[in-house]
Write a protein that holds these residues in place. Structure first.
Motif, PDB file in Angstrom:
ATOM      1  N   HIS A   4       7.622   0.611   1.331  1.00  0.00           N
ATOM      2  CA  HIS A   4       7.322   1.187  -0.542  1.00  0.00           C
ATOM      3  C   HIS A   4       7.924   0.910  -1.200  1.00  0.00           C
ATOM      4  N   ARG A  53      -5.045  -1.507  -1.296  1.00  0.00           N
ATOM      5  CA  ARG A  53      -4.549   0.073  -3.284  1.00  0.00           C
ATOM      6  C   ARG A  53      -3.585  -0.334  -3.687  1.00  0.00           C
ATOM      7  N   HIS A  85       8.247   2.557   7.497  1.00  0.00           N
ATOM      8  CA  HIS A  85       6.985   2.509   6.266  1.00  0.00           C
ATOM      9  C   HIS A  85       7.905   3.256   5.490  1.00  0.00           C
ATOM     10  N   HIS A 133      -0.785   1.381   9.492  1.00  0.00           N
ATOM     11  CA  HIS A 133      -1.868   2.315   9.447  1.00  0.00           C
ATOM     12  C   HIS A 133      -3.064   2.727   9.156  1.00  0.00           C
TER      13      HIS A 133
END
Ligand code: MG
Ligand code: MG
Ligand code: MG
Ligand code: MG
Ligand code: MG
Ligand code: MG
Lengths: 149, 149, 149, 149, 149, 149
Positions: free
Chosen positions: A78, C89, A74, C139
């Motif tokens: 990002h 997002r 994760h 998530h």
């Protein structure tokens, strides 16, 4: 004695800029002295997801991230997307906008802050060209994504 | 004899990375040999428009662009905004998102393509930190915008 | 007697959260008392357009919107895209960014305002997970789009 | 005995939905059993940065994050911005677009994954209304941001 | 004698609006008097890149841009993308969002500024409909991109 | 007898293009024959919200929308924001990016679809210049937003 550069982002970018083994070694030695982990690779594609995949694959293969731990993947993901924002400048898209990218990338995992409590961070740098699917009809682009890991 | 680096974007980024006069001189000499124009500066702000203004002002003052010609200012403006996309990664905004940036920037105007018909291009590189308005609560960021001029 | 919740968005979100028939019935009863129309479904995909299509299809099949009237489909479409902004997002993209989503969605059409002149509105809620195309490497994500219809 | 809900995002959203102390207590008890940390607050503003600040302040004051560690503030910041993407749907801006938001928010820090190696994650949920600066001229909006911490 | 309209963007848009040969001729005469170059075409697609390609192809075929010079193609490309922002309003995407566009486009290359030093500029106008892949379930959309060339 | 143009978006754009009372009258007559409502105005600002406010104010004052009904203001608001996407091309921001806009705008409310069930729609067109806060350092920009009302 030279101070080793603890700017993790700049190190990652310099690593993508390097064209020679000598320069690679100089940068790698600095990062090794700091106990950091790193890797570099190349990818060219009109498909954005292939660039993400290439960076993830190298990071996993070289053990820079633990591929069995989602929190590490994760953090890396990002960082990659943030880096690619600098390359794509406004739209996270390549072929869908009729453009292609030829990129070198570097991943560095280290401890850029003096305070030990700040722990590990990951930097993803991407440098190369973006442009039309016509040889030479392209200009340079760069991106850097940084995340706690 | 060393080949001078004609990668205008990499030159601009290296120029923002440089911390020493010696390194500045080395990069400047290379660009002078190519007959390119360049300048570097610093700006820190929570206000995005102040960063744009600081880069524009330096470019005008150092004569890198002709401030009386809109097409030159237009080329520069879009290069700045593209560079700042890499710094802001998704939202062209600083204080409105409660973040601030401390940046070094470089502007280089030159002829990065072999074909003379490709003419002049402008590169804007921005490097520094972005983060909370709290000292040290920030990480590195980079951006590069390239445009024909 | 309990007051029925006239918050159309919250109702839609609660409906996506519900895991049991009992909870579904409780929510459905409230909406029926209000004379509202509703439906819920599931969709998992790396293709953004398949998620849009799944929501549109359910809304049409259950008669929540009239599929022969463009203004109804237009209201629904924008509500879906707004909802998916919360899930994605920043970039309305899934597979192109090497990520996938597994979502439950709910569509509610009703009259959330006291003033009768405000007429009907449509809420689209989406809840589930987003992440790498690796089981468990994901998530939660949520989105809500609301539009007049 | 009821299974406590380990969906950290859903818990955070439910917490913002709750209107009563009884419901608050039920949710808080569940999170306490899991050993999670949490807080909730309210903020209304046309200034985006004030909403970010309100969430950060509550998280710091209630000790959900350690305000002396940048990596914790960095994790929180990105979770807040991701949550606000769901509220603003496309443009991270409020007053600059002549709109205002009245929001309840919840912050939850916990361990939503079974694998202990996944460590702690933070969820920021935001729920309320967005609309014109005219009483009642607004509709619901929601957002959820999740990050490793 | 009528003053010829030197608003290059408005000319380009009017050219896309024109439905008749008479109107086309009137607009073309005005542009010819100014010594400007121009072309118009049609394209319908769910694939964004096909729209970019159609506009580029017409510009090259009609000699409005020199396809052997990257700086000309770069100027055109950014003008196209800016124009398509008006059509897509927030997301540079069509089929991936389950929508399609049927467009007329015009390209005009000319000298819209009185000061000769401002040189040539290019305008790309796009006008048509965007909507669901269902006949008639669409509304109008427009876009205009302008760049120095 | 001429067919009146029922393309609501094109009508709105033509109305912003018109420089003369004669042209205004011709367009207004066409819209009056269709029983449509319309208005036009001017606004120049570096503040995005002032442009939104100017359009909303005119629409309310001329009774094109009913300012007491949120659903009407909601329809108008989204049409304005969509129109301004074409003007700002990627970032809904003006002064924060050190640019300003001088715009004419038109609002048209009518029935552009043959099927009476499609009801009323609203078009917002915006046309003018965008650029540096320096006289003449600007180029044209256009935007069109269409919504069901
Ligand atoms: Mg960050
Ligand atoms: Mg470019
Ligand atoms: Mg809305
Ligand atoms: Mg994430
Ligand atoms: Mg421009
Ligand atoms: Mg629409």
């Amino acid at each position: 004695m030279n101070q080793v550069d603890t700017k993790i982002g700049r190190q990652a970018v310099m690593y993508t800029f390097s064209n020679s083994e000598a320069e690679d070694s100089r940068i790698e030695n600095g990062m090794q002295q700091l106990g950091w982990q790193f890797g570099k690779g190349k990818v060219g594609s009109m498909e954005f997801q292939k660039i993400v995949a290439a960076i993830e694959t190298l990071a996993k293969r070289q053990g820079i991230v633990n591929q069995d731990i989602y929190r590490e993947m994760h953090a890396l993901y990002h960082a990659i997307i943030e880096a690619m924002q600098g390359v794509t400048r406004g739209q996270v898209e390549l072929g869908g906008m009729l453009r292609t990218a030829g990129l070198r990338f570097a991943i560095v995992r280290g401890t850029p802050y003096e305070n030990a409590a700040e722990g590990e961070w990951i930097a993803v740098a991407v440098y190369g060209t973006i442009g039309a699917p016509v040889r030479g009809f392209e200009h340079e682009a760069i991106g850097l994504g940084i995340n706690h890991i």
